[in-house]
Design an enzyme around this catalytic site. Structure first.
Site, PDB file in Angstrom:
ATOM      1  N   GLN A 199       5.096   6.554   0.086  1.00  0.00           N
ATOM      2  CA  GLN A 199       5.400   6.381   1.499  1.00  0.00           C
ATOM      3  C   GLN A 199       6.210   7.568   2.026  1.00  0.00           C
ATOM      4  O   GLN A 199       7.179   8.000   1.395  1.00  0.00           O
ATOM      5  CB  GLN A 199       6.158   5.058   1.711  1.00  0.00           C
ATOM      6  CG  GLN A 199       6.432   4.705   3.156  1.00  0.00           C
ATOM      7  CD  GLN A 199       5.168   4.417   3.967  1.00  0.00           C
ATOM      8  OE1 GLN A 199       4.150   3.985   3.442  1.00  0.00           O
ATOM      9  NE2 GLN A 199       5.231   4.679   5.257  1.00  0.00           N
ATOM     10  N   LYS A 223       1.430  -3.237   3.942  1.00  0.00           N
ATOM     11  CA  LYS A 223       0.398  -2.725   3.032  1.00  0.00           C
ATOM     12  C   LYS A 223       0.237  -3.654   1.820  1.00  0.00           C
ATOM     13  O   LYS A 223      -0.874  -3.921   1.371  1.00  0.00           O
ATOM     14  CB  LYS A 223       0.739  -1.301   2.579  1.00  0.00           C
ATOM     15  CG  LYS A 223       0.567  -0.265   3.702  1.00  0.00           C
ATOM     16  CD  LYS A 223       1.150   1.102   3.364  1.00  0.00           C
ATOM     17  CE  LYS A 223       1.133   2.003   4.601  1.00  0.00           C
ATOM     18  NZ  LYS A 223       1.669   3.352   4.371  1.00  0.00           N
ATOM     19  N   ASP A 272      -4.165   8.288   0.489  1.00  0.00           N
ATOM     20  CA  ASP A 272      -3.751   8.788   1.804  1.00  0.00           C
ATOM     21  C   ASP A 272      -4.619   9.963   2.254  1.00  0.00           C
ATOM     22  O   ASP A 272      -4.592  10.336   3.437  1.00  0.00           O
ATOM     23  CB  ASP A 272      -2.290   9.282   1.750  1.00  0.00           C
ATOM     24  CG  ASP A 272      -1.285   8.204   2.112  1.00  0.00           C
ATOM     25  OD1 ASP A 272      -1.586   7.383   3.001  1.00  0.00           O
ATOM     26  OD2 ASP A 272      -0.194   8.197   1.508  1.00  0.00           O
TER      27      ASP A 272
END
Ligand code: GUN
Length: 285
Positions: free
Chosen positions: A96, A52, A119
């Site tokens: 995460q 990422k 997200d």
């Protein structure tokens, strides 16, 4: 012979589009930073985070990399999220998953500013999705919608079957296909196993997101169907494979995503485009 849906090439296009917008926003004094928070030392998570951060660099997105120890307390993590919420250089916040077991994942997700929730996991963004309102969408299903559009596959009026009901893929996927007027069935681990093949055979669009290596067989697929494989599994030989048995599915399908090179690269690319969207939302654009 199915059309191979090339997620890798489309992902590069999505990243280029994001990079152009990042530069345009920078020209107007708007920062597109992404904060990535990793708690603990899960190796798979560390690998995801590294890719990422690499994607950010490629798109001109400044990244803020937070690596916290596995002993981080709930209070410490919440304080960091609050600080990032208030930081105008940070357009997007990604924590995460999975978090270490002692941390309250739901509380952390809910603490993220919904307009920075790249997200698309925040209850507000989930609610927007349910209600067909614009907002940040989870990256994997958003990437799948991009792939369908790129290949001219219109879900309207089609039967779509999603295997898997996770909050990050199966559930949002079903809602996004529903918003595009598909007829939806969601199968999952408690679906009668004797019915599963028949349910999948009804699919014009079949999304496999169950996390079981090569579970979906060619005989489960309607000839000409579009098959989307979300799996990132290992087969008996330890080789990377998907939830679809590609060898038997590909001759039957009309279009199919490979693993690797399908959904995975698109998921990552959609994160970049969500950072841009988040920056715009925060600036009323
Ligand atoms: N862990 C596995 N997939 C994801 C994802 O899409 N987002 C976050 N934050 N964590 C993950």
């Amino acid at each position: 012979m199915a059309t191979i849906i090339d997620g890798k090439t489309l992902a590069a296009k999505v990243r280029e589009r994001a990079a152009v917008e990042v530069a345009q926003l920078a020209g107007r004094g708007i920062a597109c930073g992404l904060a990535v928070v990793l708690v603990g030392d899960d190796q798979a998570s560390a690998t995801y985070v590294r890719s990422k951060l690499r994607d950010c660099e490629q798109c001109g997105i400044r990244s803020y990399d937070y690596k916290l120890s596995a002993e981080t307390t709930q209070e410490e993590l919440m304080a960091l999220v609050e600080r990032l919420n208030a930081d105008s250089e940070v357009a997007g916040i990604l924590v995460q998953m999975p978090l270490p077991a002692h941390l309250d994942t739901e509380a952390v997700v809910a603490a993220i500013d919904p307009d920075k929730d790249v997200d698309g996991f925040h209850p507000m963004n989930m609610g927007r999705l349910v209600r067909d309102l614009p907002g940040l969408r989870p990256c994997t299903p958003a990437g799948i919608m991009e792939m369908l559009d790129e290949y001219g596959i219109d879900p309207a009026g089609k039967n779509a079957v999603i295997v898997g009901r996770s909050s990050i893929v199966g559930k949002p996927m079903s809602l996004m296909l529903l918003a595009r007027h598909a007829t939806i069935s969601v199968a999952h681990s408690r679906t009668d196993p004797h019915e599963l093949a028949r349910i999948c055979q009804s699919a014009d669009i079949l999304v496999a997101a169950c996390g079981v290596p090569k579970m979906v067989k060619g005989t489960w697929i309607k000839p000409g169907a579009t098959v989307i494989d979300v799996g990132m599994d290992r087969d008996d030989a330890g080789k990377l494979c998907g939830d679809v048995d590609f060898a038997s599915a590909e001759p039957v399908a009309g279009a199919i995503t490979p693993v690797p090179g399908g959904v995975g690269p698109m998921t990552r690319a959609m994160l970049m485009s969500n950072v841009v969207l988040a920056a715009k939302l925060q600036n009323g654009l």
